[in-house]
Scaffold this active site. Structure first.
Site, PDB file in Angstrom:
ATOM      1  N   TRP A 211       0.820  -1.221   0.000  1.00 53.78           N
ATOM      2  CA  TRP A 211       0.000   0.000   0.000  1.00 53.78           C
ATOM      3  C   TRP A 211       0.853   1.270   0.000  1.00 53.78           C
ATOM      4  O   TRP A 211       0.316   2.369  -0.077  1.00 53.78           O
ATOM      5  CB  TRP A 211      -0.942  -0.002   1.208  1.00 53.78           C
ATOM      6  N   LYS A 212       2.146   1.134   0.173  1.00 55.20           N
ATOM      7  CA  LYS A 212       3.032   2.308   0.238  1.00 55.20           C
ATOM      8  C   LYS A 212       2.490   3.287   1.287  1.00 55.20           C
ATOM      9  O   LYS A 212       1.926   2.851   2.279  1.00 55.20           O
ATOM     10  CB  LYS A 212       3.180   2.927  -1.155  1.00 55.20           C
TER      11      LYS A 212
ATOM     12  N   GLY B  50       4.393   1.871 -10.911  1.00 55.61           N
ATOM     13  CA  GLY B  50       3.508   3.032 -10.882  1.00 55.61           C
ATOM     14  C   GLY B  50       3.392   3.756 -12.218  1.00 55.61           C
ATOM     15  O   GLY B  50       2.848   4.856 -12.282  1.00 55.61           O
TER      16      GLY B  50
ATOM     17  N   HIS C 206      12.914  -2.172  -1.403  1.00 56.55           N
ATOM     18  CA  HIS C 206      12.053  -1.635  -2.464  1.00 56.55           C
ATOM     19  C   HIS C 206      12.786  -0.498  -3.177  1.00 56.55           C
ATOM     20  O   HIS C 206      13.523   0.262  -2.553  1.00 56.55           O
ATOM     21  CB  HIS C 206      10.738  -1.134  -1.864  1.00 56.55           C
TER      22      HIS C 206
ATOM     23  N   SER D 271       3.148  -2.323 -11.951  1.00 59.47           N
ATOM     24  CA  SER D 271       1.899  -2.143 -12.701  1.00 59.47           C
ATOM     25  C   SER D 271       1.140  -3.453 -12.930  1.00 59.47           C
ATOM     26  O   SER D 271       0.576  -3.671 -14.003  1.00 59.47           O
ATOM     27  CB  SER D 271       2.170  -1.421 -14.030  1.00 59.47           C
TER      28      SER D 271
ATOM     29  N   GLU E  38      11.127  -6.260  -9.548  1.00 56.92           N
ATOM     30  CA  GLU E  38      10.344  -5.064  -9.831  1.00 56.92           C
ATOM     31  C   GLU E  38      11.156  -4.114 -10.714  1.00 56.92           C
ATOM     32  O   GLU E  38      11.918  -3.288 -10.197  1.00 56.92           O
ATOM     33  CB  GLU E  38       9.977  -4.351  -8.529  1.00 56.92           C
TER      34      GLU E  38
ATOM     35  N   GLY F 112       1.163  -2.701  -6.140  1.00 58.59           N
ATOM     36  CA  GLY F 112       1.027  -1.391  -5.513  1.00 58.59           C
ATOM     37  C   GLY F 112      -0.354  -0.812  -5.768  1.00 58.59           C
ATOM     38  O   GLY F 112      -1.337  -1.183  -5.125  1.00 58.59           O
ATOM     39  N   GLY F 113      -0.448   0.078  -6.753  1.00 61.90           N
ATOM     40  CA  GLY F 113      -1.689   0.819  -7.027  1.00 61.90           C
ATOM     41  C   GLY F 113      -2.934  -0.053  -7.087  1.00 61.90           C
ATOM     42  O   GLY F 113      -3.972   0.302  -6.509  1.00 61.90           O
TER      43      GLY F 113
END
Ligand code: PGA
Length: 260
Positions: A22-23, A182, A107, A221, A176, A242-243
């Protein structure tokens, strides 16, 4: 059953792992709201590890909600000392105490914005594994490194330095590519498989036979639209998302990727 027989029969060698990063997003009420709608939707899934990595502040409140479920908790960062005068830092023991079973280390945002070197990352990995946390160790090349043909060299260096004197038990690797994080530009399944298979070959040098049991997640992504194709690659054992993990329905679809 040998590796090749399993490949032929299309049986997964490794248990899939889908992790939500979730950052720096979600307050405690927002995090709890996510958990409230997410948990019932994945209660029937027993063939994959599902991991949520919220920011530090909601960890404990979420841990209470996850107790007795199969969904596990991760932190996004950790410090390598156990305790002491390190203002602002959180130790592996404290993360265990708050209910974490996993931690993300290395990360690219930590490497880029907080200047974490391979050496610092190596210390964090060793301290975390020692305290019983599972580590999601992130590696990946930048766009300019890819464009100048340095992808494998970069990955090899991050693996060699990040995993120095590390025992593979409890380790997960996340590939990654920085240019995919992102940006909406996902690596193609071919690019992901090529990098994952290279990473596995390097892991064999470090861990010998055990390398075949280490899961390699793809991150950058990942969406409900591309997860099935990525998970169909033989060396892609899961995703670090992530997003697309911020909305319960979207992460639910990712966790429910097309099996076999
Ligand atoms: P993204 O982030 O899915 O938003 O690209 C992935 C990550 O940084 O772990």
């Amino acid at each position: 059953m040998t590796f090749f027989v399993r490949m032929f029969l299309n049986i997964r060698m490794r248990r899939p792992c889908l992790a939500a990063n979730w950052k720096m997003n979600k307050t405690i009420p927002e995090a709890l709201e996510f958990v409230h709608s997410f948990l019932p939707s994945v209660s029937g899934i027993h063939d994959a590890d599902i991991v949520l990595a919220p920011p530090f502040t909601p960890l404990f409140a979420i841990a209470e909600k996850l107790a007795g479920t199969e969904v596990k908790l991760a932190a996004q960062n950790v410090f390598y000392e156990e305790k002491g005068a390190f203002t602002g830092e959180v130790s592996p023991v404290m993360l265990r105490d708050a209910g974490c079973e996993y931690v993300i280390v290395g990360h690219s945002e930590r490497r880029q914005y907080f200047h974490e070197s391979d050496e610092i990352i190596n210390r964090k990995i060793k301290a975390s594994l020692k305290s019983g946390l599972r580590v999601i160790f992130c590696i990946g090349e930048s766009l300019s490194e890819r464009e100048t043909g340095k992808t494998f060299e970069v990955l090899a260096g991050q693996i060699r330095n990040g995993l120095r004197d590390v025992d593979g038990e409890g380790l997960i690797v996340a590939y990654e590519p920085v240019w995919a994080i992102g940006t909406g530009k996902t690596a193609t399944p071919e690019q992901a498989q090529e990098a994952h298979s290279y990473i596995r070959s390097r892991l064999r040098e470090v861990f010998a036979g055990r390398a075949d049991t280490i899961r390699i997640l793809y991150g950058g992504s990942v969406t409900p639209e591309n997860i099935d194709r990525l998970m169909a690659c033989p060396d892609v054992d899961g995703g670090l998302v992530g997003g697309a993990s911020l909305k319960s329905e979207s992460f639910e679809r990712i966790v429910k990727f097309k099996r076999g």
